[in-house]
Every structure is written in C-alpha cells, then in structure tokens.
Enzyme design. Sequence first.
Site, mmCIF file in Angstrom:
data_model
loop_
_atom_site.group_PDB
_atom_site.id
_atom_site.type_symbol
_atom_site.label_atom_id
_atom_site.label_comp_id
_atom_site.label_asym_id
_atom_site.label_seq_id
_atom_site.Cartn_x
_atom_site.Cartn_y
_atom_site.Cartn_z
ATOM 1 N N LEU A 18 1.232 -1.421 -0.085
ATOM 2 C CA LEU A 18 -0.450 -0.041 -0.108
ATOM 3 C C LEU A 18 1.129 1.517 -0.048
ATOM 4 O O LEU A 18 1.199 2.189 -0.560
ATOM 5 C CB LEU A 18 -0.751 0.269 1.459
ATOM 6 C CG LEU A 18 -2.004 1.065 1.084
ATOM 7 C CD1 LEU A 18 -2.564 1.435 0.029
ATOM 8 C CD2 LEU A 18 -2.246 1.261 2.404
ATOM 9 N N LYS A 117 -1.858 11.845 17.629
ATOM 10 C CA LYS A 117 -1.288 10.520 17.930
ATOM 11 C C LYS A 117 -2.518 9.950 17.952
ATOM 12 O O LYS A 117 -3.295 10.752 19.055
ATOM 13 C CB LYS A 117 -0.776 10.316 19.377
ATOM 14 C CG LYS A 117 0.763 10.923 19.208
ATOM 15 C CD LYS A 117 1.931 9.315 17.594
ATOM 16 C CE LYS A 117 3.014 10.458 17.280
ATOM 17 N NZ LYS A 117 3.875 9.951 18.866
ATOM 18 N N ASN A 122 1.709 4.875 18.628
ATOM 19 C CA ASN A 122 2.179 5.482 17.288
ATOM 20 C C ASN A 122 1.996 5.801 16.485
ATOM 21 O O ASN A 122 2.334 6.121 15.545
ATOM 22 C CB ASN A 122 3.885 5.109 17.265
ATOM 23 C CG ASN A 122 4.280 6.172 16.501
ATOM 24 O OD1 ASN A 122 4.740 6.912 16.773
ATOM 25 N ND2 ASN A 122 5.147 5.218 15.781
ATOM 26 N N GLY A 437 16.702 17.336 12.196
ATOM 27 C CA GLY A 437 18.105 15.947 12.262
ATOM 28 C C GLY A 437 18.183 15.872 11.087
ATOM 29 O O GLY A 437 19.385 15.638 10.423
ATOM 30 N N GLU A 610 2.804 10.533 24.229
ATOM 31 C CA GLU A 610 1.983 9.246 23.405
ATOM 32 C C GLU A 610 2.166 7.626 24.812
ATOM 33 O O GLU A 610 1.386 6.580 25.224
ATOM 34 C CB GLU A 610 2.654 8.421 22.523
ATOM 35 C CG GLU A 610 3.500 8.175 22.259
ATOM 36 C CD GLU A 610 3.597 7.364 21.011
ATOM 37 O OE1 GLU A 610 4.376 6.354 20.788
ATOM 38 O OE2 GLU A 610 4.391 8.129 20.173
ATOM 39 N N HIS A 699 5.261 16.935 6.997
ATOM 40 C CA HIS A 699 4.625 16.093 6.524
ATOM 41 C C HIS A 699 3.830 16.341 4.953
ATOM 42 O O HIS A 699 2.990 15.197 4.489
ATOM 43 C CB HIS A 699 3.718 15.590 7.937
ATOM 44 C CG HIS A 699 4.405 14.899 8.854
ATOM 45 N ND1 HIS A 699 4.480 15.541 9.682
ATOM 46 C CD2 HIS A 699 5.042 13.641 8.936
ATOM 47 C CE1 HIS A 699 5.291 15.042 10.945
ATOM 48 N NE2 HIS A 699 5.621 13.599 10.249
#
Length: 759
Positions: A18, A117, A122, A437, A610, A699
């Site tokens: 997928l 979340k 996660n 990072g 979370e 994202h």
Amino acid sequence: MVTTHNLGFPRIGAKRELKFAQESYWKGKSSLEELTGLGAQLRQRHWENQAGLDQVPVGDFSFYDQVLDTSFTLGNIPERVRGFDGDQLDNYFRVARGRSAHDASCNCGVQAGEMTKWFDTNYHYIVPEFSAATEFSLDASRLLEQLAQARALGVKAKPVIIGPVTYLWLGKAKDDSDKLALLPRLLPVYAALLEQLVAQGVEWVQIDEPALVTELDAVWQQAFVTAYDALKNTRVKLLLATYFGQLQSNLALACKLPVHGLHIDAINARAEVEQVVAQLPADKVLSLGVINGRNIWKTDLNAVLEWLTPIHQVLQARLWIAPSCSLLHVPVDLDSEQKLDHEIKSWLAFALQKLDELKVLARALNEGRASVQAELAQNQTATQSRRASPRVNNPAVKAAIAKIDAALGRRHSAYPQRATKQSALLNLPTFPTTTIGSFPQTAEIRQARSQFKSGELDEAGYKTVMQKEIVRSVREQEALGLDVLVHGEAERNDMVEYFGEQLDGYTFSQFGWVQSYGSRCVKPPILFGDISRPKAMTVEWIKYAQAQTARPMKGMLTGPVTILNWSFVRDDQPRSVSCYQLALAIREEVLDLEKAGVRVIQIDEAALREGLPLRKSQWNEYLQWAVESFRITANGVQDETQIHTHMCYSEFNDIIASIADMDADVITIETSRSDMELLDAFDNFNYPNEIGPGVYDIHSPNIPSQEHIVQLMRKAAERIPAGRLWVNPDCGLKTRAWEEVIPALTNMVAAAKTLRAGV
C-alpha cells in the site's frame, strides 16, 4: 460455542504494497485505477488471511487513516478543500497531506488537516474539524463498496465504524463552540448508515468507542446514553468495542448501554473481566480481547485458559474472543522472518500468528484442551524458554539500575547561568535557525544501505558513501545560511532502529513493518532483554560532520522514552525499568559526544506524551520516571553544552510543567498544522527555557512561504520572549525531497532575517 472475531487487520500489506502504491500515485507515476485496484487486492488477501474466524472486519482498510475515512463518510469535509475538481479521493488526500496527485503541476495545495496520536499509540490520525456551523451528510460509498467486495468473496463480514461519541471526542472545534452540541446533528447520519448496512444484509456492526477507557465527566457520559438510546432501534446488532485501557468509572455505563454486545480489552483490563461478566445483562454478548493486539510476544495460552474457561462455562455462546484491539499495530507475518534469531523468533507472534493463537483458544474452549494438546505444549515450551533465558537478564545492568540516584539527573547550574555560558560559546543571532536532524533519504542512500546489508558493498565503501552525503548536507546548510547545522543522518535507517541495532538487549525483524500514518511505516525494534551500550554509536559520524564546518554541529540522539515507546517492549518487567536502562546507555553516548567537542546535543523525545496513561489519575507515576529518565540521559554534561530535545505531533499543553522539568536548554515542537495553537500552553505557564515552534509542516509536500513563517513566528512571540525563540521545521526532513527542502528552508532563513530586522 465460543465465537472468534477480529477488530481490524494491518492494511499496509506484508511487503508494504500500500505504501508504494500510494507514493506512486501521489507522484503521478500510476493511475487512480491502479491504486484502488491494489486496495481491492490487499483487502481480498487480508480477508483470506482471516479465514476460519466466525466474524471478519470489513471497513478497517483505509487509503490513509480510518478517522479521516469517518469524516468523509459523515460529510465532515473542511471548507478549504471543497470546490476542487477530481475524484473524492483527491480531496481526501488534500486533507491528509495538503495535496492530491493532481495538484503538483499547479502547486495549488491546501493546509493539511492537523495530525496527532491515536490514543497512546504511535499511529497518527487526522483530527476532525468542527465549528458551530458544522453539518453532517452521509456518504457510505466507501464502506458499502468494501462490504460488497467481501460479500462477493463469501466473507463473514462484520463492518467496523468509529462510534459517534468517540468521533466527536477525537475532533477539535475551530471556534469557541461546544463540539458535543453537534451530537443531535450527527446521530441521524449514524442511524442512516446503520440502516444502509441492514439493507445489505448485515447482522453485526462493530462500533468502536475507545473514548470509554478515558476519564469522562458526567456530560460526556450522558452523551453515550443519548447516542445509543438514539441508535437502539436500528435493525442491526451493535458490538460496542473498547480497547487500550480499563473502563473503571465507565464500566457500569458501558454494560448498560442498549447495544447487543460489549468488547473489552482483557490485556489492559484483565482485572475488570469478572466485574463485567457480573454486570452485563444476560441477553448481551461479551467479547474479550485475550490476545495482545499491540505487542509481538506469544500469548501464554495455558495461563489464558486458566481464567477464561470458567467464564466460558458461565457465558457459553455469549462469549466471543478476539485480539485486544485492531492488529493495525503489529506486523503481518512472522513466517516472513528468515534471518531472525531462532530462539527469539520462537517467543514471538505477529498478526497471522495471533489469529492462530485465537483459534487454538477457541478449539480448547469448544472441544476441550485435549484437542489442541500439541499446540498448548509447544506454546508452553516457548514461554518457559523466554522466562529462563540468560539472554534476557544481565546482572551488571540490574546492578547499575540499583545505583541510580537523584544527582544523575541534575545539571551543574540553573538554566540562566547555563544560557549565559552557551551564548558566549555559540555566539548565535536572535531567532537562530536549525533543523530537527535528518535530511532527505535519497535513492543513493537507500541503495548503499541495501548493498551494505546484502554484502555487495563493504564497510569502507559504505562509509565513503555516507560521508559524501554528510558533506552534501553540510554544504547545503551553509549555503542556506542556517545557524546550527546537523549532519543529516544519512547513515540512519530509523531514529529508533539505528540505536537499537547498537544496543545489547535488542533484536530486529526484516519485515516487521507497522503503519505510523499514511504511507509512513516504521519497523519497531524488539526489546527482549536488559539494555547496555557496548560502544559509541554516533560519535564518529558527528565528529566527521563537525570537521567539515566552522558552524556549530548538533549531535543527534533519540531519547530513552522515545526508544522505549517506539519499540516492541518486553512485558516481563515494568516499563520504567527498561526506560532507566535505556537512559544509562544513552547517557554514555551524550558524555562521549561532549568529550569529542560537540557543544550542541539534541535528544529527541518525540514520544514522551504518547506514553501517558489514558487516565490523568495515572499520569504522575509515568511522568515521574519518564522525565527522570530524560534527565539522567541529558544532565551529566557541563554548563556550556547546550541540550536540545524535540517533540512532535502530540498535544502537550496539559503536561507543560513536566516538559519544563526536563530542563532541556532548547525544546523544538510541532506547531504549523495547528497554526501555533499548541502554544496556548504558554498563556498560563511561564516556560523558562528556549523554544523552537515548528514553522514548516514536513509531512506535506507544500512549501511554506516566507510571509507565512513570519506570521507564525510573530504569533509565537506574543507568548514567548523573542530572545528565547528558535526557527525550525516541525520534524526531520528524511521523507521529503531536496527539491522541496531547499526552497522551504530558504524561506525559513529569510523569515528569520526579517524577524531579526523587525520588519
């Protein structure tokens, strides 16, 4: 006879089919028909994988996120994506990621939906958006299409939907309205959906209400009564599913709701099972989640049968058994793992193996234990092997844990004194710029890693390729004008797996992929034993990167709480003990980086929130050991060494005091999708240290403008003194392409210069 069923199955495919189909479609390399065709193939395969169950979930498959699916089913689509041309799936992807496959050429993306979340997992979901004017309208086409496919294949279909109260509970009002006031508008749409399912011959519908395992005030509890009183006359049997925790004060409410069955998580709520059996009316089914749907250890089948058999004798046909929650949170098939250590593999069960365990339990209950004697004996051998294995327990690590004291978690000086020394050493401008990072994981990086793992490329050759990528990242950052640089993490496959591979007590799968969001999959390392660090893990790479530039270079580490929460964690000791073990191991790395001359060290704790228990009454215990673990990791350094941490995509306003207690010199957080809403915490809390509110939503493929970034930072400056603000993206850039990253960071640096000039 006991009934077996499943709450949901991993949707990504055993080989991440997928993911690759989604990304191919988004890039314009394949058609919508190819994407939807692949979806149909995966659904068929997954239903075949679940053959033998009495009830099989339908509607658990999604092209991005099940909560976003629900929003589209209910007609709750943000106004900003209405009016676009194209298939409904295009609008769906616009909400999910800010752009459809057809928007790339015109660069006409929109703001993606906020992401956070899913309870304490996660997995990330797209947050439903509400206002006082929100209206709902039914579009059941997605679910009905999947149901028709299942029926044509002879699947014993049980449609799965998110319940109305949990749906409202998950969402956010974008104005000052009360989202619960929308319930009367929402319930007729749910009733119409259930009637459409009845018309298709459906007998049972699984309606998920995991909000029932959280602390609900009287108003929200009454909302459940109102909702299910309104739905009780629909001509379908409702199995109300709860999971991830205990019902506690909601137990009596859940038992009394006018539904035909109740599912509870017997892994997390084992102590409540007998109470539910006693309170549940005699005409209702009780479904018990007896297989852990969130971890990968074999179930001790004999132990489960010891407590489950008497319950079956009481309930008989009213007893259903299932995994504790959807198997979305575990990999697909352990049999795919050909390189995993044989002994450790014998201790594990992935999704397919969990369903096999379920079938063994059902046969034992229905036909007697003698009918599965061989299976039970094999299971007992594996569970006893794990308990007795010397590979699990390390006396030296246990002795180190026993020596932990409060001094390990304290910096030499308070933040104001440290900040003065760090400022003198680093000499940064106001609104300093940095990234979180990682830089893009290019095809060349992935190819080199693959060749190295297969033996086609030797260690020296691999190191040469990675160093070349580090130089590229450094030069790009210097050209952009960033103030604090990163080495780009070319050598890292994953921010947790990379460290786990170098720590004793971990092992790794080849194909143990789990969906995090959309096409993003992670392969959690398996924490099976006591943790220790045999040697330095990052120092050589960071030293090489620092040698390429005169600007400050950040050392990049993943913190102990995040490594813990993003691993499959051993279940034979408290999570706090495992976290302290990780803290001591990462502390050694921090100190080695400092000895190597690295003066800025980022310790990511993206998963701090979370890990919170779902009930606030249990938060203090978790936060105490989680924050202490971070402090043990970070606080052995000198005052001049600046410690950063990063958190992303989770609400943390209600734990801001604990975040301050971590005493990091700089914290970077996600704020762009929430339009700086997460900074509301600072209205009533005087955060003492420096903070970088993310201004670039990594994202989404959309490139933020300079003006937009300036606007976001000015919002931040209304709450936090400008002298303590950093300018940075939301998260690492590994999933983006360089052609997106360069213009976005160019705008970010230009925005910082505008802010410094006071324009």
